[in-house]
Design a protein around this motif. Sequence first.
Motif, PDB file in Angstrom:
ATOM      1  N   PRO A   1     -10.827   5.710  -2.042  1.00 40.49           N
ATOM      2  CA  PRO A   1      -9.385   5.044  -2.268  1.00 40.49           C
ATOM      3  C   PRO A   1      -8.510   5.084  -0.942  1.00 40.49           C
ATOM      4  CG  PRO A   1      -8.904   6.678  -3.293  1.00 40.49           C
ATOM      5  CD  PRO A   1     -10.552   6.835  -2.643  1.00 40.49           C
ATOM      6  N   TYR A   2      -7.942   4.241  -0.442  1.00 44.34           N
ATOM      7  CA  TYR A   2      -7.937   3.708   1.674  1.00 44.34           C
ATOM      8  C   TYR A   2      -6.031   2.787   1.217  1.00 44.34           C
ATOM      9  CZ  TYR A   2     -12.118   4.907   2.476  1.00 44.34           C
ATOM     10  OH  TYR A   2     -13.359   5.639   2.736  1.00 44.34           O
ATOM     11  N   ASN A   3      -5.435   3.954   2.125  1.00 41.59           N
ATOM     12  CA  ASN A   3      -4.126   2.651   1.896  1.00 41.59           C
ATOM     13  C   ASN A   3      -4.001   3.212   3.879  1.00 41.59           C
ATOM     14  OD1 ASN A   3      -3.749   5.616   2.285  1.00 41.59           O
ATOM     15  ND2 ASN A   3      -1.459   5.455   2.724  1.00 41.59           N
TER      16      ASN A   3
ATOM     17  N   LEU B   1       0.785  -0.733   0.073  1.00 42.30           N
ATOM     18  CA  LEU B   1       0.009  -0.307   0.049  1.00 42.30           C
ATOM     19  C   LEU B   1       0.548   1.747  -0.122  1.00 42.30           C
ATOM     20  CD1 LEU B   1      -3.058  -0.872   2.685  1.00 42.30           C
ATOM     21  CD2 LEU B   1      -3.102  -0.947   0.075  1.00 42.30           C
ATOM     22  N   ASN B   2       0.888   2.191  -0.703  1.00 43.70           N
ATOM     23  CA  ASN B   2       1.860   3.037  -1.275  1.00 43.70           C
ATOM     24  C   ASN B   2       0.602   4.680  -1.262  1.00 43.70           C
ATOM     25  OD1 ASN B   2       3.372   5.265  -1.394  1.00 43.70           O
ATOM     26  ND2 ASN B   2       4.085   4.399  -3.150  1.00 43.70           N
ATOM     27  N   GLY B   3      -0.379   5.094  -0.342  1.00 41.36           N
ATOM     28  CA  GLY B   3      -0.460   6.518  -0.488  1.00 41.36           C
ATOM     29  C   GLY B   3      -0.302   7.550  -1.270  1.00 41.36           C
TER      30      GLY B   3
ATOM     31  N   ILE C   1      -0.840   7.528  -5.534  1.00 39.79           N
ATOM     32  CA  ILE C   1      -2.257   7.299  -5.499  1.00 39.79           C
ATOM     33  C   ILE C   1      -2.122   8.415  -7.005  1.00 39.79           C
ATOM     34  CG2 ILE C   1      -4.834   8.002  -4.979  1.00 39.79           C
ATOM     35  CD1 ILE C   1      -4.467   7.361  -2.344  1.00 39.79           C
TER      36      ILE C   1
ATOM     37  N   HIS D   1      -3.170   0.844  -3.675  1.00 42.64           N
ATOM     38  CA  HIS D   1      -3.961   1.306  -2.628  1.00 42.64           C
ATOM     39  C   HIS D   1      -5.020  -0.154  -2.733  1.00 42.64           C
ATOM     40  CE1 HIS D   1      -5.633   3.914  -5.952  1.00 42.64           C
ATOM     41  NE2 HIS D   1      -6.063   3.814  -5.788  1.00 42.64           N
ATOM     42  N   TYR D   2      -6.082   0.734  -2.029  1.00 46.68           N
ATOM     43  CA  TYR D   2      -7.331  -0.361  -2.578  1.00 46.68           C
ATOM     44  C   TYR D   2      -8.892   0.800  -2.055  1.00 46.68           C
ATOM     45  CZ  TYR D   2      -7.830  -0.213   2.399  1.00 46.68           C
ATOM     46  OH  TYR D   2      -8.199  -0.038   3.960  1.00 46.68           O
TER      47      TYR D   2
ATOM     48  N   ASN E   1      -1.979   2.326  -8.942  1.00 48.57           N
ATOM     49  CA  ASN E   1      -1.379   3.760  -8.555  1.00 48.57           C
ATOM     50  C   ASN E   1      -2.789   4.626  -9.117  1.00 48.57           C
ATOM     51  OD1 ASN E   1       0.131   2.878  -6.633  1.00 48.57           O
ATOM     52  ND2 ASN E   1       1.688   3.414  -7.985  1.00 48.57           N
TER      53      ASN E   1
END
Length: 188
Positions: A75-77, A48-50, A53, A63-64, A100
């Motif tokens: 979107p969240y990280n 996960l890499n905010g 994004i 992210h998800y 991303n």
Amino acid sequence: GPMDHFMDMAHFTIVETRPMVHIMHPMNGSLIYSDQIDVHVDIMNFTLNGSAIGMKNMAGEGHYHVYINDALIGPYNETMVTLTDLPAGDHVLKVVLVNNDHSYLSPVVMDMVHFTLSDDRPMIEIMKPDDEAYFYGSELVVEISIDGLLMNGSAIGGNNTVGEGHWHLYINGDLIGPYTGSMVTLQD
């Protein structure tokens, strides 16, 4: 002419370990007495890499997206997020790992759970003994009042049924019970 050849090129990366996502909380089929939920996800083989994004895609990074009833929440990280101001009722929570640039992984990597939010929260109140009471002797009467939960002793240890249950009594941290009646007399 007809013998001209045209060429196209695509860059791709083969990743040996497939990314996975698992929704740890809420559990599938859970009943939650609130207008908010804490979503806990376990993500494997994916970073996960905010800060990336919306940036260029990198293999195994992103992210998800969270969907409630197919509506994109965002979107969240982080592996734990709190969703607030949710309406009461049945809901489907879907978590999808994305690149991303917000595109789905190929094949799609997601998890989904069903849960119910209720604003009709069960309540329990200790009627006896009074708070701070002193007892002399070997008998203790515990009386409770329960609202919003149907007591069902035959279902103890079985499958959960929304709106049914039992109660536990703890004395000095030790579990005594379970019970379904409103009054219990304890000896010794």
